[in-house]
Design an enzyme around this catalytic site. Structure first.
Site, PDB file in Angstrom:
ATOM      1  N   GLY A 226       2.092  18.541  21.915  1.00 29.89           N
ATOM      2  CA  GLY A 226       1.608  17.306  22.533  1.00 29.89           C
ATOM      3  C   GLY A 226       2.400  16.147  21.973  1.00 29.89           C
ATOM      4  O   GLY A 226       3.321  16.332  21.170  1.00 29.89           O
ATOM      5  N   SER A 227       2.035  14.949  22.416  1.00 34.21           N
ATOM      6  CA  SER A 227       2.680  13.799  21.789  1.00 34.21           C
ATOM      7  C   SER A 227       1.672  12.673  21.708  1.00 34.21           C
ATOM      8  O   SER A 227       0.731  12.591  22.509  1.00 34.21           O
ATOM      9  CB  SER A 227       3.918  13.377  22.564  1.00 34.21           C
ATOM     10  OG  SER A 227       3.540  12.950  23.829  1.00 34.21           O
ATOM     11  N   GLY A 228       1.821  11.862  20.690  1.00 35.71           N
ATOM     12  CA  GLY A 228       0.839  10.797  20.459  1.00 35.71           C
ATOM     13  C   GLY A 228       1.517   9.534  20.011  1.00 35.71           C
ATOM     14  O   GLY A 228       2.714   9.329  20.232  1.00 35.71           O
ATOM     15  N   PHE A 230       2.639   8.544  17.292  1.00 33.10           N
ATOM     16  CA  PHE A 230       3.800   8.585  16.394  1.00 33.10           C
ATOM     17  C   PHE A 230       4.985   9.360  16.939  1.00 33.10           C
ATOM     18  O   PHE A 230       6.060   9.323  16.378  1.00 33.10           O
ATOM     19  CB  PHE A 230       3.403   9.219  15.059  1.00 33.10           C
ATOM     20  CG  PHE A 230       2.306   8.477  14.371  1.00 33.10           C
ATOM     21  CD1 PHE A 230       2.572   7.284  13.721  1.00 33.10           C
ATOM     22  CD2 PHE A 230       1.010   8.955  14.379  1.00 33.10           C
ATOM     23  CE1 PHE A 230       1.566   6.597  13.083  1.00 33.10           C
ATOM     24  CE2 PHE A 230      -0.002   8.268  13.744  1.00 33.10           C
ATOM     25  CZ  PHE A 230       0.268   7.080  13.100  1.00 33.10           C
ATOM     26  N   LYS A 247       4.661  17.001  12.978  1.00 32.85           N
ATOM     27  CA  LYS A 247       4.657  15.704  13.658  1.00 32.85           C
ATOM     28  C   LYS A 247       6.004  15.058  13.399  1.00 32.85           C
ATOM     29  O   LYS A 247       6.333  14.759  12.244  1.00 32.85           O
ATOM     30  CB  LYS A 247       3.540  14.861  13.038  1.00 32.85           C
ATOM     31  CG  LYS A 247       2.821  14.013  14.040  1.00 32.85           C
ATOM     32  CD  LYS A 247       1.676  13.302  13.412  1.00 32.85           C
ATOM     33  CE  LYS A 247       0.407  13.835  14.026  1.00 32.85           C
ATOM     34  NZ  LYS A 247      -0.733  13.003  13.903  1.00 32.85           N
ATOM     35  N   ARG A 345     -10.099  11.984  20.011  1.00 29.89           N
ATOM     36  CA  ARG A 345      -8.675  12.305  20.180  1.00 29.89           C
ATOM     37  C   ARG A 345      -7.998  12.597  18.849  1.00 29.89           C
ATOM     38  O   ARG A 345      -6.946  13.226  18.806  1.00 29.89           O
ATOM     39  CB  ARG A 345      -7.938  11.146  20.891  1.00 29.89           C
ATOM     40  CG  ARG A 345      -7.916   9.872  20.109  1.00 29.89           C
ATOM     41  CD  ARG A 345      -7.232   8.693  20.759  1.00 29.89           C
ATOM     42  NE  ARG A 345      -7.479   7.496  19.940  1.00 29.89           N
ATOM     43  CZ  ARG A 345      -8.560   6.740  19.991  1.00 29.89           C
ATOM     44  NH1 ARG A 345      -9.487   7.001  20.881  1.00 29.89           N
ATOM     45  NH2 ARG A 345      -8.734   5.722  19.173  1.00 29.89           N
ATOM     46  N   ASP A 359      -5.465  12.972  10.936  1.00 28.49           N
ATOM     47  CA  ASP A 359      -4.838  11.644  10.907  1.00 28.49           C
ATOM     48  C   ASP A 359      -5.596  10.596  10.099  1.00 28.49           C
ATOM     49  O   ASP A 359      -5.506   9.396  10.401  1.00 28.49           O
ATOM     50  CB  ASP A 359      -4.674  11.108  12.346  1.00 28.49           C
ATOM     51  CG  ASP A 359      -3.608  11.888  13.105  1.00 28.49           C
ATOM     52  OD1 ASP A 359      -2.829  12.588  12.445  1.00 28.49           O
ATOM     53  OD2 ASP A 359      -3.576  11.788  14.342  1.00 28.49           O
TER      54      ASP A 359
END
Ligand code: AMP
Length: 481
Positions: A226-228, A230, A247, A345, A359
């Site tokens: 996935g991507s978030g 950061f 990450k 999330r 996180d």
């Protein structure tokens, strides 16, 4: 007095487990006696990879040579080999109790034990777990007759201290009782046959002793997860054997030097309901990689949305997810650690419905103004209490407010809080005292807890420690154990 208390504890322990613990020396005894070595038993196999570490074989004994570091102990095996092992993989022999048995799953909830046994899908598959009533145990048993389901039986004790499931068959200890019912169903829905295999082993605090800097050449990067905020997150394998999530931080997305110092502290935070930080790649790598425990079902928010149909009719499982997050947060609170961006999330789901908080503390190192300033488009306004909206005043109590919103997300199976209202509209209304409505079919007792989290003044909100006790109480009141 001390001796009397010890004798009482010994009786409870001995009768449940069938094991005789050794009493500690009395103050006037053994002043000059040599110190007895601490002996531990491995609860899981552990494969040593880095030099200086030692492999563990399940059920084998090891002598502890040094336990001065919290998470990595120096031990000696039966052949005289010496090395470091993760301390959460062993248990002191004298207090081993039921933990030596594969069928004992410690404080797994009723809901998680049901998911686990249904997933195994084998007639007579069983586990023993701590009851929600302190000091008692429950047997959870899977049967396909007349249809696949899990039955839960309290293990009771008679006046003579014997254990039984059906009064006709009493035994001196729980292992004896389990053994008896392996051969005779004795009134149970099935004879006890197997316990779940291949259960996941816990994450270690770092990938080796004293190791938080990870060599990127030891990592094989696999598919994107996935991507978030950061950047991209990819699955990885460390030294060909341990699954990790990597990450890959976007260039300029965080103040790296400050974070590198913090990472040393963060690898030492260890709890079943926190995503373990294994370490970072920062020496040969820019931007840096953050390497954490891999969680197979991804973010809690997506999990809730994907499984809405089955989850929305299982309030027990939803409450259990909230309790798990609360346990992780109570640990952070105990360590004076503020999350600053708690939301569904930012939690992850692993196998056996294990939910973990991820996180924590990262928000402090973000360089993006849109995320750090309360007027920014990426600031988590809908999870923020009045004092954060007004003065950016974060505390464990601002985490508690966010936790209430997370509970709401869980009980709506991943709806967006405050629907289509914009951040500005929400900020303005929250300061006037508006709160989220009770999710459809959410128990009143559960909604009452959310409302406490949304007390206007931080000091009127409960701590995570109190929340945890309250929610466990609520689950006992509205659900059967
Ligand atoms: P984040 O940057 O933390 O928001 O992560 C983006 C996405 O990557 C998440 O929504 C997850 O789907 C996935 N992800 C992040 N960390 C992990 C992990 N430790 N294990 C599995 N998936 C993850």
């Amino acid at each position: 007095m001390v001796k009397m208390q010890f004798d009482m504890l010994v009786n409870v322990f001995r009768s449940a487990t069938g094991i005789q613990p050794t009493p500690p020396p009395m103050p006037d005894e053994g002043a000059s006696a040599p110190v007895k070595p601490k002996v531990v038993v491995a609860l899981y196999n552990y494969k040593a990879i880095e030099t200086g570490d030692l492999s563990l074989e399940k059920n084998q004994e090891y002598e502890v040579l040094s336990d001065s570091q919290e998470h990595w102990w120096k031990v000696k095996d039966a052949r005289g080999n010496v090395g470091f092992i993760p301390s959460n993989y062993v248990k002191e022999k004298e207090s081993l109790g039921l933990q030596q048995y594969d069928w004992y799953v410690y404080d797994m909830s009723r809901q998680r034990s049901e998911s686990l046994l249904k997933h195994e899908d084998k007639e007579g598959c069983f586990v023993v777990r701590n009851s929600s009533t302190r000091g008692l145990y429950t047997l959870s048993l899977y049967t396909k007759i007349p249809h696949p389901h899990v039955k839960h039986y309290h293990i009771k004790q008679n006046a003579r201290g014997e254990f039984y499931l059906s009064e006709k068959h009493c035994c001196n200890s729980i292992p004896d009782l389990i053994n008896y019912h392996k051969h005779n169903s004795g009134g149970l829905a099935s004879r006890l046959k197997t316990s779940p295999h291949d259960r996941p082993t816990p994450a270690t605090a770092g990938l080796s002793h004293d190791k938080w800097e990870i060599d990127p050449s030891a990592l094989v990067l696999l598919e994107e997860l996935g991507s978030g905020q950061f950047g991209v997150v990819r699955k990885g394998k460390w030294r060909g054997s341990i699954d990790v999530a990597v990450k890959m931080m976007k260039e300029g997305s965080m103040s790296e030097e400050d974070f590198i110092d913090e990472a040393k502290v963060m690898t030492k935070l260890q709890h079943t309901n926190l995503v373990q930080l294994y370490g970072i790649c920062s020496m040969k790598n820019r931007p840096i990689y953050i390497v954490t425990e891999y969680m197979r079902h991804g973010s809690l928010l997506n999990y809730l949305r994907r499984h809405e149909q089955s989850l929305s009719i299982n309030q027990g499982l939803l409450l259990d997810m909230c309790i798990q997050v609360c346990k992780g947060m109570a640990y952070l609170e105990r360590h004076n650690y503020i999350h600053r961006d708690l939301a569904a999330r930012n939690c992850l789901v692993g196998s056996e419905n294990l939910v973990k908080v991820a996180d924590f503390g990262l928000a402090r190192y973000v360089l993006d103004d849109q995320y750090t300033s309360s007027g920014g488009t990426k600031f988590p306004i809908k999870w923020a209490p009045p004092e954060v909206l007004n003065y950016i005043r974060f505390s464990s109590k601002s985490d508690v407010w966010a936790y209430g919103v997370l509970m709401w997300e869980v009980f709506t199976c991943g709806k967006m809080p405050y629907g289509r209202l914009t951040n500005t509209e929400v900020a303005e209304r929250v300061q006037r005292g508006m709160i989220l409505e009770r999710p459809q079919s959410c128990y009143k007792e559960v909604y009452d807890v959310m409302r406490k989290c949304w007390s206007h003044l931080p000091e009127n909100r409960p701590s995570f420690k109190i929340l945890k006790e309250t929610l466990i109480g609520v689950s006992q009141g509205i659900l059967v154990d």
